[in-house]
Structure formats: C-alpha cells, structure tokens
Design an enzyme around this catalytic site. Structure first.
Site, PDB file in Angstrom:
ATOM      1  N   LYS A 294       0.862  -1.196   0.000  1.00 42.48           N
ATOM      2  CA  LYS A 294       0.000   0.000   0.000  1.00 42.48           C
ATOM      3  C   LYS A 294       0.897   1.245   0.000  1.00 42.48           C
ATOM      4  O   LYS A 294       1.933   1.265   0.668  1.00 42.48           O
ATOM      5  CB  LYS A 294      -0.900  -0.045   1.250  1.00 42.48           C
ATOM      6  CG  LYS A 294      -1.689   1.230   1.529  1.00 42.48           C
ATOM      7  CD  LYS A 294      -2.808   1.430   0.547  1.00 42.48           C
ATOM      8  CE  LYS A 294      -3.544   2.752   0.788  1.00 42.48           C
ATOM      9  NZ  LYS A 294      -4.263   3.207  -0.422  1.00 42.48           N
ATOM     10  N   GLY A 295       0.473   2.277  -0.720  1.00 42.12           N
ATOM     11  CA  GLY A 295       1.285   3.497  -0.862  1.00 42.12           C
ATOM     12  C   GLY A 295       1.753   4.058   0.480  1.00 42.12           C
ATOM     13  O   GLY A 295       0.996   4.065   1.446  1.00 42.12           O
TER      14      GLY A 295
ATOM     15  N   ASN B 149     -13.253   4.118  -4.475  1.00 41.95           N
ATOM     16  CA  ASN B 149     -12.546   4.269  -3.195  1.00 41.95           C
ATOM     17  C   ASN B 149     -12.054   5.691  -3.026  1.00 41.95           C
ATOM     18  O   ASN B 149     -11.715   6.368  -4.000  1.00 41.95           O
ATOM     19  CB  ASN B 149     -11.396   3.266  -3.066  1.00 41.95           C
ATOM     20  CG  ASN B 149     -10.083   3.822  -3.588  1.00 41.95           C
ATOM     21  OD1 ASN B 149      -9.413   4.617  -2.910  1.00 41.95           O
ATOM     22  ND2 ASN B 149      -9.724   3.450  -4.816  1.00 41.95           N
TER      23      ASN B 149
ATOM     24  N   ILE C 191      -9.688   6.370  -0.167  1.00 41.85           N
ATOM     25  CA  ILE C 191      -8.933   6.022   1.049  1.00 41.85           C
ATOM     26  C   ILE C 191      -8.063   7.210   1.474  1.00 41.85           C
ATOM     27  O   ILE C 191      -7.913   7.482   2.670  1.00 41.85           O
ATOM     28  CB  ILE C 191      -8.035   4.778   0.799  1.00 41.85           C
ATOM     29  CG1 ILE C 191      -8.848   3.614   0.198  1.00 41.85           C
ATOM     30  CG2 ILE C 191      -7.328   4.352   2.077  1.00 41.85           C
ATOM     31  CD1 ILE C 191      -9.913   3.028   1.058  1.00 41.85           C
TER      32      ILE C 191
ATOM     33  N   CYS D 112      -2.577   9.060  -7.585  1.00 42.66           N
ATOM     34  CA  CYS D 112      -3.724   8.845  -6.685  1.00 42.66           C
ATOM     35  C   CYS D 112      -4.703  10.013  -6.828  1.00 42.66           C
ATOM     36  O   CYS D 112      -4.313  11.167  -6.663  1.00 42.66           O
ATOM     37  CB  CYS D 112      -3.268   8.725  -5.237  1.00 42.66           C
ATOM     38  SG  CYS D 112      -4.686   8.565  -4.119  1.00 42.66           S
TER      39      CYS D 112
ATOM     40  N   GLY E   2     -12.116  -2.008 -10.862  1.00 41.51           N
ATOM     41  CA  GLY E   2     -12.933  -3.214 -11.036  1.00 41.51           C
ATOM     42  C   GLY E   2     -13.322  -3.435 -12.488  1.00 41.51           C
ATOM     43  O   GLY E   2     -12.925  -2.675 -13.385  1.00 41.51           O
TER      44      GLY E   2
ATOM     45  N   GLY F 266      -9.380  -3.889 -13.758  1.00 45.11           N
ATOM     46  CA  GLY F 266     -10.502  -4.815 -13.854  1.00 45.11           C
ATOM     47  C   GLY F 266     -10.142  -6.251 -14.161  1.00 45.11           C
ATOM     48  O   GLY F 266     -11.011  -7.026 -14.591  1.00 45.11           O
TER      49      GLY F 266
HETATM   50  C1  SIN Z   1      -6.104   5.807  -2.015  1.00 49.41           C
HETATM   51  O1  SIN Z   1      -5.415   5.492  -1.036  1.00 49.41           O
HETATM   52  O2  SIN Z   1      -6.900   6.766  -1.961  1.00 49.41           O
HETATM   53  C2  SIN Z   1      -6.002   5.051  -3.306  1.00 49.41           C
HETATM   54  C3  SIN Z   1      -4.608   4.912  -3.775  1.00 49.41           C
HETATM   55  C4  SIN Z   1      -4.375   5.310  -5.189  1.00 49.41           C
HETATM   56  O3  SIN Z   1      -5.331   5.524  -5.951  1.00 49.41           O
HETATM   57  O4  SIN Z   1      -3.226   5.429  -5.586  1.00 49.41           O
END
Ligand code: SIN
Length: 303
Positions: free
Chosen positions: A45-46, A69, A71, A130, A217, A244
């Site tokens: 994860k970033g 999303n 996040i 992102c 997706g 996807g």
């Molecule tokens: C996120 O953490 O909002 C998604 C990560 C991304 O799209 O790179």
C-alpha cells in the site's frame, strides 16, 4: 507445461501477475490464503514518510461492476513499513515492490531513497496518480512536465528499478507516459483509478467527503485496455497493465495489447485467493491456445 515467466528487460518475473498496491495490504494479510511466491510481485500500500490517517469515512462504495474508493493513502509511515517488509521477507521470497508517495516532490524523493536502500525491496513504484489526495483528483501524473521533473529527480537518487504509475484522468496519457520514460522510468504501470462520483439522494450530497473518488474493477477494463494499448504502441519501456482483471482470459487480453505484465487489484478484496485461481486459468488458456510463453503473444493483437 506453460512457462509463465515474463521478462521486463531489467528483471525476469516468474509470473505476469503482480498484486496491486492498496488491494493487498502489506502482503502478510494474504499469507494464509496462498503461497505468495507464485506471484511476479507484491506491491505494498502506498507509503509516505510519516503515518497518515487518510480520508474520513465512508471510503468505499460499490457500483454495479466496480468499486469507488477514497482512502486518501492512509498508512503507517516509512519506519513501520520497513518493519512489515522485513517480516514479509522472512516468510516469502516473492519480489516486494514499494509504492512511493509524497506530499511534495522532496518527500517523493526522500521516501524513494529510504526504500531503495532496503535489500528486501526489489523495485519501486512511484505513485504520482492517486486521485484521492487533493479535491478534484489533481495529481502529478496530470502534467507531463511535472512527471518528467519528478521521475528524473527520483531516478537520480535510487539504485532500484523504477515503475511509474500513471493516471487515466488526463487528456493525453501517451504524452505523460513518454515524459516518464524519457526521464528514466524503467517501466510504466497503468492505469490507476478513474475519477468518479457517487451521490446519496437522501442526503442530497456526494457519498464521499472528497466529492470524487477512484473507480476500479471490471467496469474499467475496456477503458484501461484501450489506454494500455495506446501507451504500448509508443513506449519502449515495459508496460504493466492494470484495470478490472479478474480472470486468466483478462490477463491474456492485456498481454495481446502489449502489456509485459499485469496487476490484479479489486478482485483481491472479493476473493483473497484470486491470484491462485487466475494463475491456473492463465496456464489452462496457454495450453488451450498452445502458447509456450506469453512473449509469443505480447503485442500481437491483429487489427
Ligand atoms: C487511495 O489510497 O486513496 C487510493 C490509492 C491510489 O489511488 O493510488
């Protein structure tokens, strides 16, 4: 037996399947489901230098064929990720890829340097795409000049292969891809999520506090395939297709349009052992189509 290995030029992976950042935790979470060493790589994860809380909830919203999303790149910060990487390496030899983030260019460079120095890390993926950090989805990958400057600065300071992750939310993705390549990217990964909107009709408000969110997706696969094809036609560095993918047939589609490897993302949420199933499906399709190695069909879409 089908040979699943793929050659990125700077490194050979045992499989074209790479677990996408943000859909596979820090790898450890998936150890109970299958042997991660069947994968070409696992992308963390970033990560930023410091811990980040991310965006306020809700952060996920399902659509008929996809997932939105927002996040906001929540994460534990570089120090804690280094500990996770050491723990993961003690349990599996799968190549570990770090998804590097930054609030500004200096932070991108600093985070990249930190993880470039770790022996356990195989490659870096620069997350310049992102859509959930700034309102409206702005990110460095929307500007070819910014992309080139940032990639150049990062490349100067690291000793690991650099994948640059591109955004679909641009007018000219090929221009940005070539800017990243010319500035020193060793590979390109595309696409990150498409900017979308979900509306709560009772509240008469957007579902997400940040208004827009990133769509992933099956809904995005045809859109992503087109963009991957366009970049593959112009770029000489390897392209890692994202968008996807949920079956072995999907993987072959991306390889046919020119991708050297692929990332699987949203499917991991629904089916944690999806990579195992998809690996078996790729082998079955290769045997059915009498393909010995995926390089035989890479970019061979007949038009
Ligand atoms: C996120 O953490 O909002 C998604 C990560 C991304 O799209 O790179």
């Amino acid at each position: 037996m089908a040979d699943l290995s793929v050659d990125l030029g700077f490194r050979t992976l045992k499989s074209p399947l790479i677990a996408a950042s943000g859909t596979f935790g820090y790898g450890e979470e998936f150890l109970p489901f299958f042997d991660l060493d069947i994968l070409g790589g696992v992308i963390m994860k970033g990560i930023f230098r410091e811990p980040r809380p991310g965006n306020p909830p809700p952060r996920l919203h399902e659509t008929p064929a996809g997932l939105l999303n927002s996040i906001g790149l929540a994460g534990p910060g570089s120090e804690k990720l280094q500990e996770s990487i050491r723990r993961l390496r003690a349990r599996t030899p799968v190549p570990i890829i770090v998804n590097v983030c930054g609030e500004d260019d200096d932070e991108f460079v600093a985070v990249a340097e930190t993880f470039s120095a770790m022996a356990e890390v195989a490659m870096l993926e620069l997350n310049i795409s992102c859509p959930n950090v700034r309102q409206g989805g702005a990110c460095p990958a929307q500007d070819a000049g910014h992309t080139a400057r940032l990639v150049g600065r990062v490349k100067e300071r690291i000793r690991k292969p650099l994948i640059v992750k591109l955004s679909p939310n641009v007018g000219d993705i090929v221009g940005v891809a070539l800017a990243a390549q010319d500035a020193g990217a060793d590979a390109l990964s595309l696409v990150n999520t498409f900017l979308g909107l979900a509306v709560d009709i009772d509240a008469r408000r957007p579902v997400f506090a940040n208004i827009y969110a990133g769509l992933s997706g099956p809904a995005i696969k045809p859109l992503a395939l087109r963009l991957v094809r366009e970049v593959c036609r112009k770029a000489y560095v390897p392209v890692i297709g994202i968008g996807g993918i949920s079956s072995g047939r999907d993987v072959l589609e991306y390889i046919l349009v020119g991708a050297a490897a692929v990332q699987i993302g949203t499917i991991n949420f629904r089916e944690p052992a999806a990579a195992l199933r998809i690996t078996n499906e790729i082998e079955a399709e290769m045997e059915r189509l009498k393909i010995g190695n995926l390089s035989e069909i890479r970019g061979q879409l007949q038009t």
